[in-house]
Design an enzyme around this catalytic site. Structure first.
Site: not given
Ligand code: NAI
Length: 330
Positions: A153, A233, A257, A262, A294-295
């Site tokens: 997607k 990831r 990101d 993390e 991670h936004q």
């Protein structure tokens, strides 16, 4: 029914509260679900968790013993859950398969443009009265080849958006990419994608076969000065190989990101502490590296969708319906 939600920031709580039925007894915790926080889940039939909660065998065993029956992930990825163990213990795991592919795809394009045109540097320079353009030279996106690893997607949306820039889009996916041709995306073998892409963007899930898919060997196959973007990831990339690739200039730009380690950094304020992760700190020093915490998913629409789907998932479990978002394999 008692529900405990972990890794629940104020914005998650507000969104969940807006949609939660009043008859459910909810507790929200701004701590990750891990061995030392398990006590909060005691007696809760449902536990909700997010991307960096560690649902390993020990945690799952304790949850099952404490009466938990359903784990409702408020995220799409389930690489942080020992799914076979959950199955063995009779714990159901459900997830939010797609909260907003647009949010992640748009953030991905944002990273590409910001890196290319050094927007993050321009912001600081102008505030300091420095109007020099030295070091700010970018390139036209038009005519560049972008390689997308994982044509799901998000990957397809990124491809579709970049077509509007006039880019040639190559995609790699182990499965036939039905519909890609109509979008003008060319499915190619991975090595061809590495060899021909000016920009490479990662959009595959983290699995055993994609762990460190970007490593010293694959970086060597890329074009010199390639732009690498990771909003997938962290562990898709071997961080040391990344640092080495940046130091040799093989990688010309890095936008990420997500980060391999993390879990102990992201979503929290560490600004008054000494960050002990030397690899992360090295990356931060480089002028051609742009990191967000991670936004990519973090939009109003995505948070709404996460809350709504999580509640739908719990409702389906409560009513004994088929769990359409159940995670069935690890
Ligand atoms: P999706 O399931 O629609 O697409 C994933 C694609 O990767 C599929 O086409 C699949 O066939 C392909 N794939 C599987 N194994 C592969 C391999 N070995 N090599 C290349 N491709 C492979 O998933 P979607 O929604 O597009 O999300 C992709 C990833 O983005 C998620 O798995 C998640 O890790 C990450 N994500 C990151 C977010 C963020 O905030 N940074 C938010 C949401 C998702």
């Amino acid at each position: 029914m008692q529900i405990a939600s972990f890794s629940c920031k104020l914005y998650d709580r507000q969104m969940l509260c807006r949609h939660m039925p009043i008859e459910w007894e909810n507790s929200y915790y701004d701590v990750p679900l891990e061995r030392k926080t398990l006590a909060y889940a005691e007696g809760c039939e449902v536990v909700t968790a997010f991307v960096n909660d560690r649902l390993d065998a020990v945690v799952l065993e304790e949850l099952a013993q404490g009466g938990t029956k359903l784990i409702a992930l408020r995220c799409a990825g389930f690489n942080h859950v020992d799914v076979p163990k959950a199955k063995e213990l009779g714990l159901k795991v459900v997830r939010v398969p797609d909260y907003s592919p647009y949010a992640v795809a748009e953030h991905t394009i944002g990273l590409m443009l910001a890196l290319n045109r050094r927007l993050y540097r321009a912001y600081n320079r102008i505030r300091e009265g420095n109007f020099s353009l030295n070091g700010m030279l970018g390139f036209d996106m038009h005519g560049k080849t972008v390689g997308i690893i994982g044509a799901g997607k998000i990957g397809r949306l990124v491809g579709k958006m970049l077509k509007a820039f006039g880019c040639r889009i190559l995609v790699y996916d182990p499965y036939e990419c039905i519909g890609c041709k109509d979008l003008g995306l060319e499915q190619v073998p991975l090595d061809e994608l590495f060899a021909e892409s000016d920009i490479i963007s990662l959009h595959c899930p983290l699995t055993q076969s994609t762990n460190h898919i970007i490593n010293a060997e694959t970086i060597a196959k890329m074009k010199k000065g390639v732009m690498l973007i990771n909003t997938g990831r962290g562990a898709l990339v071997d961080t040391q190989a990344l640092i080495d690739g940046l130091k040799t200039r093989q990688i010309g730009y890095l936008g990420m990101d997500v980060y391999e380690k993390e879990g102990v950094l992201f979503f929290e304020d560490h600004s008054c502490e000494i960050i002990e992760d030397d690899q992360f700190e090295r990356l931060v020093t480089l002028p051609n590296v742009l990191i967000t915490g991670h936004q990519a998913y973090f939009t109003e629409e995505a948070l709404t969708h996460i809350a709504e789907t999580t509640i739908e998932n719990i409702r389906a479990y409560e009513e004994g319906l088929v769990l359409k978002n159940e995670v069935l394999c690890g």
